[in-house]
Design an enzyme around this catalytic site. Structure first.
Site, PDB file in Angstrom:
ATOM      1  N   LYS A  40      55.703  29.320 -19.407  1.00 54.69           N
ATOM      2  CA  LYS A  40      56.393  29.112 -20.539  1.00 54.69           C
ATOM      3  C   LYS A  40      57.396  30.398 -20.783  1.00 54.69           C
ATOM      4  CE  LYS A  40      53.167  26.531 -23.540  1.00 54.69           C
ATOM      5  NZ  LYS A  40      52.130  26.632 -24.739  1.00 54.69           N
ATOM      6  N   ARG A  89      46.453  20.044 -33.803  1.00 56.58           N
ATOM      7  CA  ARG A  89      47.100  20.360 -34.980  1.00 56.58           C
ATOM      8  C   ARG A  89      47.856  18.854 -35.368  1.00 56.58           C
ATOM      9  NH1 ARG A  89      50.210  25.089 -31.906  1.00 56.58           N
ATOM     10  NH2 ARG A  89      49.927  23.708 -30.523  1.00 56.58           N
TER      11      ARG A  89
HETATM   12  P1  ADP Z   1      50.774  27.194 -28.780  1.00 56.27           P
HETATM   13  O1  ADP Z   1      50.665  25.734 -28.815  1.00 56.27           O
HETATM   14  O2  ADP Z   1      50.724  27.555 -30.253  1.00 56.27           O
HETATM   15  O3  ADP Z   1      51.661  27.736 -27.849  1.00 56.27           O
HETATM   16  P2  ADP Z   1      48.443  27.901 -27.175  1.00 56.27           P
HETATM   17  O4  ADP Z   1      48.802  27.283 -25.850  1.00 56.27           O
HETATM   18  O5  ADP Z   1      48.184  29.324 -27.108  1.00 56.27           O
HETATM   19  O6  ADP Z   1      49.225  27.522 -28.373  1.00 56.27           O
HETATM   20  O7  ADP Z   1      47.274  27.222 -27.765  1.00 56.27           O
HETATM   21  C1  ADP Z   1      45.856  27.167 -27.085  1.00 56.27           C
HETATM   22  C2  ADP Z   1      45.014  26.318 -28.050  1.00 56.27           C
HETATM   23  O8  ADP Z   1      44.963  26.581 -29.488  1.00 56.27           O
HETATM   24  C3  ADP Z   1      45.446  24.822 -27.889  1.00 56.27           C
HETATM   25  O9  ADP Z   1      44.234  24.009 -27.919  1.00 56.27           O
HETATM   26  C4  ADP Z   1      45.989  24.629 -29.301  1.00 56.27           C
HETATM   27  O10 ADP Z   1      45.744  23.301 -29.669  1.00 56.27           O
HETATM   28  C5  ADP Z   1      45.301  25.594 -30.252  1.00 56.27           C
HETATM   29  N1  ADP Z   1      46.209  25.821 -31.381  1.00 56.27           N
HETATM   30  C6  ADP Z   1      47.438  26.255 -31.411  1.00 56.27           C
HETATM   31  N2  ADP Z   1      47.767  26.899 -32.651  1.00 56.27           N
HETATM   32  C7  ADP Z   1      46.900  26.157 -33.445  1.00 56.27           C
HETATM   33  C8  ADP Z   1      46.637  26.022 -34.874  1.00 56.27           C
HETATM   34  N3  ADP Z   1      47.734  26.542 -35.896  1.00 56.27           N
HETATM   35  N4  ADP Z   1      45.723  25.291 -35.492  1.00 56.27           N
HETATM   36  C9  ADP Z   1      44.793  24.801 -34.291  1.00 56.27           C
HETATM   37  N5  ADP Z   1      44.799  25.107 -33.318  1.00 56.27           N
HETATM   38  C10 ADP Z   1      45.924  25.743 -32.595  1.00 56.27           C
END
Ligand code: ADP
Length: 164
Positions: A40, A89
């Site tokens: 990304k 989410r």
């Molecule tokens: P993003 O989608 O924010 O770039 P990541 O790839 O780091 O995040 O996500 C890692 C994990 O954390 C995934 O399972 C994603 O669904 C979860 N996640 C990200 N933001 C949140 C949030 N605000 N609440 C709950 N889970 C989250």
């Protein structure tokens, strides 16, 4: 029981931290692992993302921060983990996560994916929205841990990413 919570964490937000704290209460050990090659175009290096997570979770004794490349199912097996923790989410997360969960199940039928619903306060929160907001000079207080807020500001100043 050991669980793995994988993600890009570019950077960690309070939404991630909420999931980490809640999952750490369920499992004996939670390994939070950072994708080594998040395709990304990450703002933070893998080392920085690991360091920020380590600082932000220092108060939770059964959490370990790690990084990985390659197949997640393989990594989980090597770590002795039987569960993958994922945060959900909105409905928009569902399609992709559903597909991943089915694929991982096919690769390793012993490994379960456990979805945790986002904390209500964090349902709108993503790493990309935080970066965008910070880039425009918006207030990110309460959205990310204090160490992340500090590093985010420094990184944005340095890289001249700041817009507007
Ligand atoms: P993003 O989608 O924010 O770039 P990541 O790839 O780091 O995040 O996500 C890692 C994990 O954390 C995934 O399972 C994603 O669904 C979860 N996640 C990200 N933001 C949140 C949030 N605000 N609440 C709950 N889970 C989250």
């Amino acid at each position: 029981m050991i669980a793995v919570y994988p993600g890009s964490f570019d950077p960690a937000t309070n939404g991630h931290l909420d999931i980490i704290e809640r999952a750490a209460r369920i499992f004996d050990q939670l390994i939070v692992t950072v994708f080594r090659n998040a395709g990304k175009n990450p703002l933070f290096t893998m080392e920085e993302r690991v360091e920020l997570l380590r600082e932000a979770t220092a108060h939770i004794p059964n959490v370990r921060i790690d990084s990985f490349g390659g197949l997640l199912t393989q990594y989980a097996k090597e770590q002795g983990a039987r569960v993958l923790v994922k945060g959900l989410r909105a409905v928009s997360d569902f399609d992709y996560e559903f597909q991943m969960a089915l694929m991982n199940k096919k690769l390793d039928p012993e490994l379960e994916t456990l979805f945790m619903m986002t904390g209500q306060k964090y349902s709108y929160l993503s790493s990309s929205i935080v970066k965008e907001l910070a880039g425009f000079g918006g207030c990110i207080e309460g959205l990310v841990p204090p160490n992340v807020a500090k590093r985010l500001m420094e990184t944005i100043e340095k890289s001249g990413v700041r817009k507007g």
